[in-house]
Design a protein around this motif. Sequence first.
Motif, mmCIF file in Angstrom:
data_model
loop_
_atom_site.group_PDB
_atom_site.id
_atom_site.type_symbol
_atom_site.label_atom_id
_atom_site.label_comp_id
_atom_site.label_asym_id
_atom_site.label_seq_id
_atom_site.Cartn_x
_atom_site.Cartn_y
_atom_site.Cartn_z
ATOM 1 N N PRO A 193 5.108 -11.130 3.137
ATOM 2 C CA PRO A 193 4.745 -10.018 3.881
ATOM 3 C C PRO A 193 3.995 -9.039 3.057
ATOM 4 C CG PRO A 193 7.021 -10.084 3.787
ATOM 5 C CD PRO A 193 6.566 -11.544 3.468
ATOM 6 N N GLU A 194 4.483 -9.151 1.556
ATOM 7 C CA GLU A 194 3.942 -7.968 0.670
ATOM 8 C C GLU A 194 2.578 -8.367 0.068
ATOM 9 O OE1 GLU A 194 8.177 -8.172 0.906
ATOM 10 O OE2 GLU A 194 6.727 -9.696 0.004
ATOM 11 N N LEU A 195 2.136 -9.633 0.490
ATOM 12 C CA LEU A 195 0.661 -10.062 -0.239
ATOM 13 C C LEU A 195 -0.411 -9.310 0.361
ATOM 14 C CD1 LEU A 195 0.862 -13.938 -0.598
ATOM 15 C CD2 LEU A 195 0.755 -12.264 -2.472
ATOM 16 N N ARG A 196 -1.244 -8.757 -0.720
ATOM 17 C CA ARG A 196 -2.416 -8.085 -0.137
ATOM 18 C C ARG A 196 -3.827 -9.123 -0.331
ATOM 19 N NH1 ARG A 196 -0.849 -3.074 -2.975
ATOM 20 N NH2 ARG A 196 -2.691 -2.843 -4.279
ATOM 21 N N TYR A 197 -3.585 -9.853 -1.497
ATOM 22 C CA TYR A 197 -4.540 -11.162 -1.780
ATOM 23 C C TYR A 197 -3.602 -12.313 -2.551
ATOM 24 C CZ TYR A 197 -8.139 -13.976 -3.906
ATOM 25 O OH TYR A 197 -8.921 -14.938 -4.237
ATOM 26 N N ALA A 198 -4.091 -13.265 -2.408
ATOM 27 C CA ALA A 198 -3.399 -14.664 -3.104
ATOM 28 C C ALA A 198 -4.316 -15.787 -3.073
ATOM 29 C CB ALA A 198 -2.201 -14.813 -2.436
ATOM 30 N N ALA A 199 -4.383 -16.352 -4.182
ATOM 31 C CA ALA A 199 -5.252 -17.857 -4.063
ATOM 32 C C ALA A 199 -4.610 -18.545 -5.370
ATOM 33 C CB ALA A 199 -6.760 -17.467 -4.540
ATOM 34 N N SER A 200 -4.728 -19.798 -5.168
ATOM 35 C CA SER A 200 -4.165 -20.687 -6.125
ATOM 36 C C SER A 200 -5.537 -21.376 -6.657
ATOM 37 C CB SER A 200 -3.382 -21.896 -5.624
ATOM 38 O OG SER A 200 -2.962 -22.798 -6.664
ATOM 39 N N ARG A 201 -6.297 -20.568 -7.549
ATOM 40 C CA ARG A 201 -7.547 -20.798 -7.997
ATOM 41 C C ARG A 201 -7.425 -20.048 -9.512
ATOM 42 N NH1 ARG A 201 -12.755 -19.314 -4.982
ATOM 43 N NH2 ARG A 201 -11.669 -17.624 -3.652
ATOM 44 N N PRO A 202 -8.038 -20.949 -10.384
ATOM 45 C CA PRO A 202 -8.316 -20.624 -11.805
ATOM 46 C C PRO A 202 -8.945 -19.093 -11.687
ATOM 47 C CG PRO A 202 -9.138 -22.581 -11.614
ATOM 48 C CD PRO A 202 -9.092 -22.365 -10.212
ATOM 49 N N GLY A 203 -8.742 -18.228 -12.886
ATOM 50 C CA GLY A 203 -9.344 -16.778 -12.889
ATOM 51 C C GLY A 203 -8.591 -16.006 -13.269
ATOM 52 N N TYR A 204 -8.833 -14.632 -13.362
ATOM 53 C CA TYR A 204 -8.418 -13.547 -14.165
ATOM 54 C C TYR A 204 -8.809 -12.070 -13.176
ATOM 55 C CZ TYR A 204 -13.227 -13.501 -15.998
ATOM 56 O OH TYR A 204 -14.632 -13.465 -16.149
ATOM 57 N N MET A 205 -8.257 -11.271 -13.935
ATOM 58 C CA MET A 205 -8.262 -9.717 -13.011
ATOM 59 C C MET A 205 -8.982 -8.888 -14.033
ATOM 60 S SD MET A 205 -4.870 -9.491 -10.688
ATOM 61 C CE MET A 205 -4.637 -10.687 -9.555
ATOM 62 N N MET A 206 -9.396 -8.070 -13.372
ATOM 63 C CA MET A 206 -10.189 -6.821 -14.051
ATOM 64 C C MET A 206 -9.367 -5.474 -13.486
ATOM 65 S SD MET A 206 -14.048 -7.958 -14.307
ATOM 66 C CE MET A 206 -14.707 -6.451 -14.916
ATOM 67 N N LEU A 207 -9.336 -4.443 -14.399
ATOM 68 C CA LEU A 207 -9.027 -3.147 -13.988
ATOM 69 C C LEU A 207 -10.019 -2.151 -14.615
ATOM 70 C CD1 LEU A 207 -5.079 -2.672 -14.637
ATOM 71 C CD2 LEU A 207 -6.189 -2.878 -12.499
ATOM 72 N N ILE A 208 -11.013 -1.501 -13.755
ATOM 73 C CA ILE A 208 -12.024 -0.751 -14.320
ATOM 74 C C ILE A 208 -11.661 0.814 -13.941
ATOM 75 C CG2 ILE A 208 -14.459 -0.114 -13.683
ATOM 76 C CD1 ILE A 208 -15.020 -3.117 -13.457
ATOM 77 N N PHE A 209 -11.798 1.576 -15.024
ATOM 78 C CA PHE A 209 -11.472 2.954 -15.151
ATOM 79 C C PHE A 209 -12.700 3.764 -15.064
ATOM 80 C CE2 PHE A 209 -8.176 0.460 -17.101
ATOM 81 C CZ PHE A 209 -6.750 0.795 -16.110
ATOM 82 N N ARG A 210 -13.340 4.309 -13.854
ATOM 83 C CA ARG A 210 -14.513 5.060 -14.101
ATOM 84 C C ARG A 210 -14.367 6.457 -14.343
ATOM 85 N NH1 ARG A 210 -17.760 2.754 -8.990
ATOM 86 N NH2 ARG A 210 -16.630 1.077 -8.485
ATOM 87 N N SER A 211 -15.550 6.796 -14.773
ATOM 88 C CA SER A 211 -15.535 8.168 -15.161
ATOM 89 C C SER A 211 -15.168 9.303 -14.498
ATOM 90 C CB SER A 211 -17.153 8.284 -15.618
ATOM 91 O OG SER A 211 -17.564 7.360 -16.394
ATOM 92 N N ASN A 212 -15.203 8.795 -12.915
ATOM 93 C CA ASN A 212 -14.817 9.785 -12.156
ATOM 94 C C ASN A 212 -13.130 9.991 -12.017
ATOM 95 O OD1 ASN A 212 -14.420 7.808 -10.660
ATOM 96 N ND2 ASN A 212 -15.906 8.086 -9.240
ATOM 97 N N GLU A 213 -12.441 9.160 -12.760
ATOM 98 C CA GLU A 213 -10.795 9.110 -12.657
ATOM 99 C C GLU A 213 -10.540 7.996 -11.690
ATOM 100 O OE1 GLU A 213 -9.292 10.619 -15.154
ATOM 101 O OE2 GLU A 213 -11.184 11.802 -15.691
ATOM 102 N N ALA A 214 -11.532 7.404 -10.906
ATOM 103 C CA ALA A 214 -10.815 6.411 -9.995
ATOM 104 C C ALA A 214 -10.506 5.148 -10.838
ATOM 105 C CB ALA A 214 -11.963 6.016 -9.148
ATOM 106 N N VAL A 215 -9.556 4.358 -10.427
ATOM 107 C CA VAL A 215 -9.306 3.154 -10.936
ATOM 108 C C VAL A 215 -9.330 1.691 -9.949
ATOM 109 C CG1 VAL A 215 -7.580 1.737 -11.891
ATOM 110 C CG2 VAL A 215 -7.392 4.322 -12.307
ATOM 111 N N ASP A 216 -10.136 0.827 -10.204
ATOM 112 C CA ASP A 216 -10.474 -0.127 -9.295
ATOM 113 C C ASP A 216 -10.006 -1.611 -9.961
ATOM 114 O OD1 ASP A 216 -11.831 1.653 -7.860
ATOM 115 O OD2 ASP A 216 -13.863 1.312 -8.681
#
Length: 408
Positions: free
Chosen positions: A329-352
């Motif tokens: 129930p806690e999952l927002r996204y899931a996949a069993s596929r090769p890959g990686y993640m990125m955190l992008i810190f924007r100049s306007n202070e947002a975090v994506d």
Amino acid sequence: MKAPFKGFLGGLLLAAGCVTGTPPEFRGDPPMDFPEPDAVDAVVFLIGDAGDATPDNSPVLRRLAADVEYWAELLERDSAVTVAFLGDNVYPVGVRDRGHPEFAADSARLWSQIGVLAGPFARERGAAGFFLAGNHDWGNTIGEMGVVRLQNQAALLDSARADGIAVSMVPAPGDPGPWVNDVRSNVRLMAIDTHWFLQSPTAQARNEFFLSVYEAMVAAEDRHLIMMAHHPYQSAGPHGLLTPGDQGLGLMYLMRRSGALVQDLNSPIYDDFRRRLDGTFEQVGRPPLVFAAGHDHSLQVLDPDSEGGPETVLVSGAGSKLTAVADAPELRYAASRPGYMMLIFRSNEAVDLYVVAAPTADPTCPEGEGFDRESCMAETTEGISLVYAERLAPEASLPDTSAVSPRR
């Protein structure tokens, strides 16, 4: 704008012991595309369990290397790009001694990841690679023998750093941490060695560790805190959930609950770690924005399963192996596929947050006479794409000046 992903991702193995059944996957167009570089202050890549990847079998690292180079070139400032390798950097048992017959193979696995930061712009701009220790890096052992394996890995990273590639092991071998580093004025990375805790250190050592975590979190003040480790805060993969068909029989359940499988998140020793960690978050009064880890070989974005837990839980352990993900129930996204993640810190202070993955679970390019392996690798690399994105922290609000009288 889409960044020209060219990572390095093949040769991924479906581990024996994975959860049975079809893993959940939440499809649809990503809600956000990649921002223009002039809107970005810093980028942090998260990839774990890449210790089975080599340049000849894995498009994910090739793609990741291109992404690192892309952002290092366009952000045009030092230390704007970071790659966190979330443990299990060298399978099967870490980096053995230089005189061991497997030392060359161990070194090659590590250098495959070091090479992600070896491009000309990555070198020039000081793109940093931080390598956390996983249980395999410890040699799946404890005590001095495990620390020696970490020291061997750190020595190879030191040699790469002497050659101009900004890589290091964090925390230092045998040190549980926390290690901290600010990637910008309002963002702090914190790394801890969770395998150290699973070795059942003394009560005094455990107390000192959690006191240090508390002090580091308090010192972070109002910064966004990204906590990183090898073992995840929680997971819907084989190390986190017992699901129907998961390696079968009640014997597995009894072994886990008895502590025989301390690497699983529901073992008593990890239960104690989680309890103490949650207590620390409660004392501080402000949990981390993100707790990122690997250990399970999948891509997962989760809500915390306990009140007061991290705002977002990430599992990014699909660097060179795959295991399935059960529904939770806690999952927002899931996949069993090769890959990686990125955190992008924007100049306007947002975090994506961005999740990047291959289109299939097994993009291997086979070997064989007459087979154009390089063309296969290039095509597979191009197939890696953005599959999920969301905003983790809002942009800063501008001060309200409506009630302020204009100067005369």
